[in-house]
Design a protein around this motif. Structure first.
Motif, mmCIF file in Angstrom:
data_model
loop_
_atom_site.group_PDB
_atom_site.id
_atom_site.type_symbol
_atom_site.label_atom_id
_atom_site.label_comp_id
_atom_site.label_asym_id
_atom_site.label_seq_id
_atom_site.Cartn_x
_atom_site.Cartn_y
_atom_site.Cartn_z
ATOM 1 N N THR A 207 0.825 -1.208 0.000
ATOM 2 C CA THR A 207 0.000 0.000 0.000
ATOM 3 C C THR A 207 0.858 1.256 0.000
ATOM 4 O OG1 THR A 207 -1.811 -1.127 1.156
ATOM 5 C CG2 THR A 207 -1.765 1.272 1.272
ATOM 6 N N LEU A 208 1.837 1.299 0.889
ATOM 7 C CA LEU A 208 2.707 2.477 0.935
ATOM 8 C C LEU A 208 3.553 2.603 -0.331
ATOM 9 C CD1 LEU A 208 3.910 2.313 4.655
ATOM 10 C CD2 LEU A 208 2.081 3.721 3.669
ATOM 11 N N ALA A 209 3.984 1.465 -0.872
ATOM 12 C CA ALA A 209 4.825 1.519 -2.067
ATOM 13 C C ALA A 209 4.073 2.010 -3.291
ATOM 14 C CB ALA A 209 5.409 0.131 -2.341
ATOM 15 N N THR A 210 2.752 1.875 -3.283
ATOM 16 C CA THR A 210 1.969 2.350 -4.437
ATOM 17 C C THR A 210 1.338 3.720 -4.199
ATOM 18 O OG1 THR A 210 0.075 1.064 -3.582
ATOM 19 C CG2 THR A 210 1.437 0.031 -5.278
ATOM 20 N N GLU A 211 1.025 4.069 -2.963
ATOM 21 C CA GLU A 211 0.366 5.347 -2.701
ATOM 22 C C GLU A 211 1.345 6.504 -2.539
ATOM 23 O OE1 GLU A 211 -2.659 6.124 -2.896
ATOM 24 O OE2 GLU A 211 -3.632 4.165 -3.014
ATOM 25 N N VAL A 212 2.503 6.255 -1.964
ATOM 26 C CA VAL A 212 3.478 7.339 -1.798
ATOM 27 C C VAL A 212 3.895 7.925 -3.151
ATOM 28 C CG1 VAL A 212 5.822 7.889 -1.025
ATOM 29 C CG2 VAL A 212 4.288 6.561 0.463
ATOM 30 N N VAL A 267 1.305 -11.111 -13.548
ATOM 31 C CA VAL A 267 1.960 -10.479 -14.698
ATOM 32 C C VAL A 267 0.964 -10.269 -15.839
ATOM 33 C CG1 VAL A 267 3.723 -10.812 -16.471
ATOM 34 C CG2 VAL A 267 4.236 -11.353 -14.077
ATOM 35 N N ARG A 268 0.077 -11.227 -16.035
ATOM 36 C CA ARG A 268 -0.950 -11.065 -17.073
ATOM 37 C C ARG A 268 -1.830 -9.857 -16.784
ATOM 38 N NH1 ARG A 268 -5.755 -15.022 -16.602
ATOM 39 N NH2 ARG A 268 -6.041 -13.510 -14.914
ATOM 40 N N ASP A 269 -2.216 -9.680 -15.517
ATOM 41 C CA ASP A 269 -3.033 -8.515 -15.163
ATOM 42 C C ASP A 269 -2.258 -7.216 -15.381
ATOM 43 O OD1 ASP A 269 -5.040 -10.256 -14.457
ATOM 44 O OD2 ASP A 269 -4.583 -10.201 -12.307
ATOM 45 N N LEU A 270 -0.960 -7.238 -15.086
ATOM 46 C CA LEU A 270 -0.155 -6.036 -15.279
ATOM 47 C C LEU A 270 -0.040 -5.686 -16.761
ATOM 48 C CD1 LEU A 270 1.640 -3.841 -14.013
ATOM 49 C CD2 LEU A 270 3.560 -5.446 -14.188
ATOM 50 N N PRO A 276 -2.797 -0.434 -13.280
ATOM 51 C CA PRO A 276 -1.367 -0.702 -13.091
ATOM 52 C C PRO A 276 -0.884 -0.491 -11.669
ATOM 53 C CG PRO A 276 -1.718 1.313 -14.374
ATOM 54 C CD PRO A 276 -3.037 0.636 -14.267
ATOM 55 N N MET A 277 -1.414 0.494 -10.958
ATOM 56 C CA MET A 277 -0.947 0.739 -9.596
ATOM 57 C C MET A 277 -1.244 -0.467 -8.697
ATOM 58 S SD MET A 277 -1.830 3.849 -6.972
ATOM 59 C CE MET A 277 -3.337 3.103 -6.360
ATOM 60 N N THR A 278 -2.468 -0.969 -8.775
ATOM 61 C CA THR A 278 -2.833 -2.133 -7.978
ATOM 62 C C THR A 278 -2.072 -3.371 -8.427
ATOM 63 O OG1 THR A 278 -5.042 -1.215 -7.610
ATOM 64 C CG2 THR A 278 -4.755 -3.573 -7.232
ATOM 65 N N ASN A 279 -1.893 -3.533 -9.735
ATOM 66 C CA ASN A 279 -1.180 -4.707 -10.242
ATOM 67 C C ASN A 279 0.278 -4.719 -9.804
ATOM 68 O OD1 ASN A 279 -3.536 -5.488 -11.560
ATOM 69 N ND2 ASN A 279 -2.997 -4.420 -13.451
ATOM 70 N N TRP A 280 0.926 -3.550 -9.812
ATOM 71 C CA TRP A 280 2.280 -3.481 -9.284
ATOM 72 C C TRP A 280 2.301 -3.804 -7.786
ATOM 73 C CZ3 TRP A 280 6.558 -4.014 -11.657
ATOM 74 C CH2 TRP A 280 6.737 -3.533 -12.948
ATOM 75 N N GLY A 281 1.267 -3.370 -7.073
ATOM 76 C CA GLY A 281 1.192 -3.688 -5.653
ATOM 77 C C GLY A 281 1.087 -5.180 -5.394
#
Length: 310
Positions: A207-212, A267-270, A276-281
């Motif tokens: 969460t922090l890695a995607t929201e910051v 990876v397919r979802d990404l 993309p933000m959620t998929n990277w998370g």
């Protein structure tokens, strides 16, 4: 994200006995005396032997080289040591097989996996609220539990915990089913508090890695201010971390394929680039779970040793 064999009945003793001389005939001569008595008894039905003795006789006959020395025949109460050990080892193997074939252990129980049971019960309640409550109320609850940048700045601890109490895709989504199975399996191996720690570690870190970065992008003028209030809630980050941790505790033939399949799905979802933000998370939280392998394996070994010592 489950013979019986029947022996042939003995021949009629009257038909199998050799032709004997008449009762008035003379006493048998030397030829009869020299005849092997086993031939005369070969057609007679054998005496009934208790089940244990028969089993012992079969074992010794089938593998005579495994018997160090001859043993006297014994009754059912005291069997030979060799067959007794064989029967005991067979019973132990059957018990281990029955232990493995217990599919109900995949589901949480109040006593066996209290954390997984309580957490899934809470998720079931929140899912019912999402399905049947007024949509305005549901939106207000989701908004108050969202880990968007605005809420993280004001009440970070509250929203980080509250956001993990909702299932974004519904109670029948892949992540809901994975949550049920993965948390149960993980808790049976490392305990409830440690399972909760792995779940929260993946949830908070991703969460922090995607929201910051979103907040920094808004400050830099690369994203609009509305991005600070983007809804962000659900259990998927914590479940992905749980999958990563669990694959390190399973047998290689099961854990490695599971990890590959789950990572391929992420990876397919990404690549689809829908969110993309959620998929990277998701990928980050899976990596966090895999990073806990040294610790979770040590916890698992310690828990197994404690259980064996009891």
């Amino acid at each position: 994200m489950e013979r019986t064999a029947t022996a042939a009945s003995p021949a009629d003793p009257d038909d199998s006995l050799p032709n004997t001389p008449d009762a008035d005939a003379a006493a048998p001569g030397p030829a009869l005396a020299d005849t092997d008595t086993s031939v005369l008894l070969s057609g007679m039905p054998r005496q009934w032997i208790p089940a244990v003795a028969t089993t012992s006789e079969t074992v010794y006959a089938a593998a005579p080289e495994a018997v160090p020395e001859a043993r006297p025949a014994v009754g059912p109460a005291r069997g030979p040591a060799g067959p007794a050990r064989g029967l005991a080892s067979g019973s132990a193997a059957g018990a281990r097989l029955r232990l493995r074939l217990r599919p109900w252990r995949l589901l949480p129980t109040p006593t066996g996996t209290p954390f997984a049971f309580a957490f899934t019960a809470v998720l079931a309640v929140t899912s019912l609220i999402t399905s049947y409550a007024d949509p305005t109320l549901v939106h207000t609850l989701h908004q108050g539990s969202s880990t968007d940048v605005a809420h993280l700045v004001r009440t970070p601890v509250l929203v980080l915990l509250a956001s993990a109490l909702w299932i974004a895709g519904g109670v029948l989504s892949v992540y809901a089913i994975c949550c049920l199975l993965v948390l149960t399996a993980l808790e049976r191996r490392i305990g409830g508090l440690r399972t909760a720690g792995v779940f929260l570690l993946g949830h908070v870190t991703a969460t922090l890695a995607t929201e910051v970065p979103v907040g920094l992008a808004v400050l830099a003028g690369r994203l609009p201010a509305s991005s600070l209030h983007r809804l962000d809630y659900g259990i998927s980050f914590g479940v992905a971390a749980g999958v990563g941790a669990l694959t390190g505790l399973l047998a290689p033939w099961l854990g490695r394929p599971l990890l590959v399949v789950f990572a391929a799905m992420l990876v397919r979802d990404l690549i689809g680039f829908a969110d993309p933000m959620t998929n990277w998370g998701h990928l980050m939280s899976l990596a966090v779970g895999c990073a806990t392998w040294p610790v979770t394996r040590r916890w698992h070994r310690g828990r197994a040793a404690t259980a064996a010592a009891r």
